[in-house]
Design a protein around this motif. Structure first.
Motif, PDB file in Angstrom:
ATOM      1  N   GLU A 142       0.836  -1.230  -0.091  1.00 36.15           N
ATOM      2  CA  GLU A 142       0.141   0.026  -0.077  1.00 36.15           C
ATOM      3  C   GLU A 142       1.043   1.398  -0.155  1.00 36.15           C
ATOM      4  OE1 GLU A 142      -3.669   0.478   1.086  1.00 36.15           O
ATOM      5  OE2 GLU A 142      -3.825  -1.614   0.273  1.00 36.15           O
ATOM      6  N   TYR A 143       1.965   1.315   0.922  1.00 36.82           N
ATOM      7  CA  TYR A 143       2.690   2.581   1.145  1.00 36.82           C
ATOM      8  C   TYR A 143       4.198   2.296   0.656  1.00 36.82           C
ATOM      9  CZ  TYR A 143      -1.276   3.878   3.811  1.00 36.82           C
ATOM     10  OH  TYR A 143      -2.732   4.123   4.126  1.00 36.82           O
ATOM     11  N   VAL A 144       4.331   2.128  -0.853  1.00 34.89           N
ATOM     12  CA  VAL A 144       5.486   1.650  -1.420  1.00 34.89           C
ATOM     13  C   VAL A 144       6.242   2.714  -1.351  1.00 34.89           C
ATOM     14  CG1 VAL A 144       6.339   1.256  -3.678  1.00 34.89           C
ATOM     15  CG2 VAL A 144       4.355   0.311  -3.097  1.00 34.89           C
ATOM     16  N   TRP A 145       5.986   3.934  -1.627  1.00 34.76           N
ATOM     17  CA  TRP A 145       6.975   5.161  -1.589  1.00 34.76           C
ATOM     18  C   TRP A 145       7.425   5.528  -0.157  1.00 34.76           C
ATOM     19  CZ3 TRP A 145      10.679   6.278  -4.925  1.00 34.76           C
ATOM     20  CH2 TRP A 145       9.954   6.244  -6.166  1.00 34.76           C
ATOM     21  N   ASN A 146       6.618   5.313   0.890  1.00 43.07           N
ATOM     22  CA  ASN A 146       7.042   5.752   2.279  1.00 43.07           C
ATOM     23  C   ASN A 146       8.146   4.405   2.553  1.00 43.07           C
ATOM     24  OD1 ASN A 146       5.077   7.494   2.440  1.00 43.07           O
ATOM     25  ND2 ASN A 146       3.777   6.431   3.926  1.00 43.07           N
ATOM     26  N   THR A 147       7.925   3.438   2.319  1.00 46.17           N
ATOM     27  CA  THR A 147       8.803   2.224   2.421  1.00 46.17           C
ATOM     28  C   THR A 147      10.113   2.343   1.724  1.00 46.17           C
ATOM     29  OG1 THR A 147       6.876   0.675   2.360  1.00 46.17           O
ATOM     30  CG2 THR A 147       8.997  -0.369   2.250  1.00 46.17           C
ATOM     31  N   LYS A 148      10.113   2.483   0.400  1.00 48.08           N
ATOM     32  CA  LYS A 148      11.221   3.028  -0.258  1.00 48.08           C
ATOM     33  C   LYS A 148      12.256   4.110   0.432  1.00 48.08           C
ATOM     34  CE  LYS A 148      10.358   1.807  -4.885  1.00 48.08           C
ATOM     35  NZ  LYS A 148       9.937   1.976  -6.397  1.00 48.08           N
ATOM     36  N   VAL A 149      11.426   5.376   0.926  1.00 44.09           N
ATOM     37  CA  VAL A 149      12.030   6.483   1.495  1.00 44.09           C
ATOM     38  C   VAL A 149      12.854   5.896   2.724  1.00 44.09           C
ATOM     39  CG1 VAL A 149      11.575   8.571   2.438  1.00 44.09           C
ATOM     40  CG2 VAL A 149      10.691   8.085   0.226  1.00 44.09           C
ATOM     41  N   VAL A 150      12.021   5.173   3.386  1.00 48.86           N
ATOM     42  CA  VAL A 150      12.690   4.787   4.947  1.00 48.86           C
ATOM     43  C   VAL A 150      13.984   3.733   4.589  1.00 48.86           C
ATOM     44  CG1 VAL A 150      12.336   3.689   7.075  1.00 48.86           C
ATOM     45  CG2 VAL A 150      10.524   5.132   6.401  1.00 48.86           C
ATOM     46  N   ASP A 151      13.896   2.889   3.569  1.00 52.53           N
ATOM     47  CA  ASP A 151      14.977   2.102   3.287  1.00 52.53           C
ATOM     48  C   ASP A 151      16.031   2.888   2.738  1.00 52.53           C
ATOM     49  OD1 ASP A 151      16.590  -0.081   2.008  1.00 52.53           O
ATOM     50  OD2 ASP A 151      15.737   0.703   0.195  1.00 52.53           O
ATOM     51  N   VAL A 152      15.940   3.928   1.938  1.00 53.97           N
ATOM     52  CA  VAL A 152      17.108   4.960   1.757  1.00 53.97           C
ATOM     53  C   VAL A 152      17.568   5.390   2.839  1.00 53.97           C
ATOM     54  CG1 VAL A 152      17.722   7.029   0.510  1.00 53.97           C
ATOM     55  CG2 VAL A 152      16.318   5.354  -0.842  1.00 53.97           C
TER      56      VAL A 152
END
Ligand SMILES: [Fe+2]
Ligand SMILES: [Fe+2]
Length: 294
Positions: A214-224
């Motif tokens: 659902e929150y693909v970009w939130n997840t990608k950003v926290v990974d970075v």
């Protein structure tokens, strides 16, 4: 171990810290710019309030000065809502780690705070994800590590042994022992605390962002934010902006690895934003978890 089994084991632990009301309050204050310092102070437990005042006084006036900041409203006016929020959001970590080695505690809190800051800067600069959700998600992304350490001690030992004997990543050893990693465990705890999914999903998949739904970009950003946070050493000299850029050139590549193109002006915003916020945090972090004589 499946998610349901982990949840039921977590529920059985009666000493599991309950979610402090004030943390929920901080999250809504961060998400709602119209709320005020008074809202934040309203639900604050006196022991948390005194700890916040101690940190705010130490950070701004040094250990020897008399108490200049005397109320939460006053602390927010002087230190700033964002910084006060950072202190409060670390309370669950600090209380769970009570009695642990101070260096580990400090390292953990610093890494978490840097990840929160960088995630927010990335989200704000490249206009992707929700900057408030990734900030809180970044601050809390590794909370599962503490949960495993405190509440799954046998598994913790097995994970450490396996990781060193087979020379594999901590997350792979966690997968072998628990059938999930600390992201999943942390997300289970946060969902028990009714933290929104926009935050828990980023915590859950911060090591495997490709699994986010659902929150693909939130997840990608926290990974970075997490990957870059590992490279930042707050004991470095933060006096020169040019030096900061030189030491951290790989930041832009990391952001682009999430699947966005970073323009030249965004590149400058990324460095300016992270440099400014990390410098502020450096002053504040010196006081988190620090021992005092009073
Ligand atoms: Fe992690
Ligand atoms: Fe991390």
């Amino acid at each position: 171990m499946e998610r349901d089994e982990i949840l039921s084991r977590l529920r059985k632990i009666d000493i599991l810290p309950t979610f402090p009301a004030v943390v929920g309050e901080v999250i809504s204050v961060i998400e709602d710019p119209m709320s005020s310092a008074a809202d934040l102070a309203k639900n604050m437990d006196p022991s948390i309030a005194s700890e916040v005042l101690r940190i705010a006084n130490t950070a701004y006036f040094g250990t020897r000065s008399f108490r200049k900041i005397t109320s939460i409203e006053h602390a927010i006016a002087i230190v700033g809502l964002e910084q006060i929020s950072q202190i409060i959001l670390h309370m669950p970590f600090l209380s769970m780690m009570r009695g642990e080695d101070d260096t580990d505690k400090e390292r953990f809190v610093k890494h978490s705070m840097i990840c929160g800051i960088l995630s927010k800067v990335v989200s704000r600069t490249i206009h992707t994800g929700d900057e408030h959700a990734v900030y809180i998600g970044g601050l809390m992304h590794d909370i599962g590590i503490i949960v495993i350490y405190r509440y799954f001690p046998d598994e913790w030992k097995m994970i450490k042994k396996l990781a060193s004997e087979e020379d594999i990543a901590r997350t792979s050893a966690e997968e072998e022992v628990l059938s999930c990693d600390h992201g999943m465990i942390g997300a289970c705890l946060l969902s028990m605390w009714n933290i929104p999914q926009s935050i828990t999903e980023a915590v859950m998949y911060h090591h495997r962002p490709q699994l986010a739904k659902e929150y693909v970009w939130n997840t990608k950003v926290v990974d970075v934010g997490n990957r870059f946070a590992k490279k930042i050493d707050l004991s470095d000299n933060f006096e020169s902006f040019d030096e900061f850029i030189n030491n951290n050139k790989e930041f832009v590549g990391m952001v682009e690895s999430a699947g966005v193109e970073v323009s030249l002006s965004q590149e400058l915003d990324l460095f300016e934003g992270s440099y400014g916020m990390l410098r502020n945090a450096k002053g504040l972090l010196g006081s988190v978890g620090e021992k005092t004589n009073d």
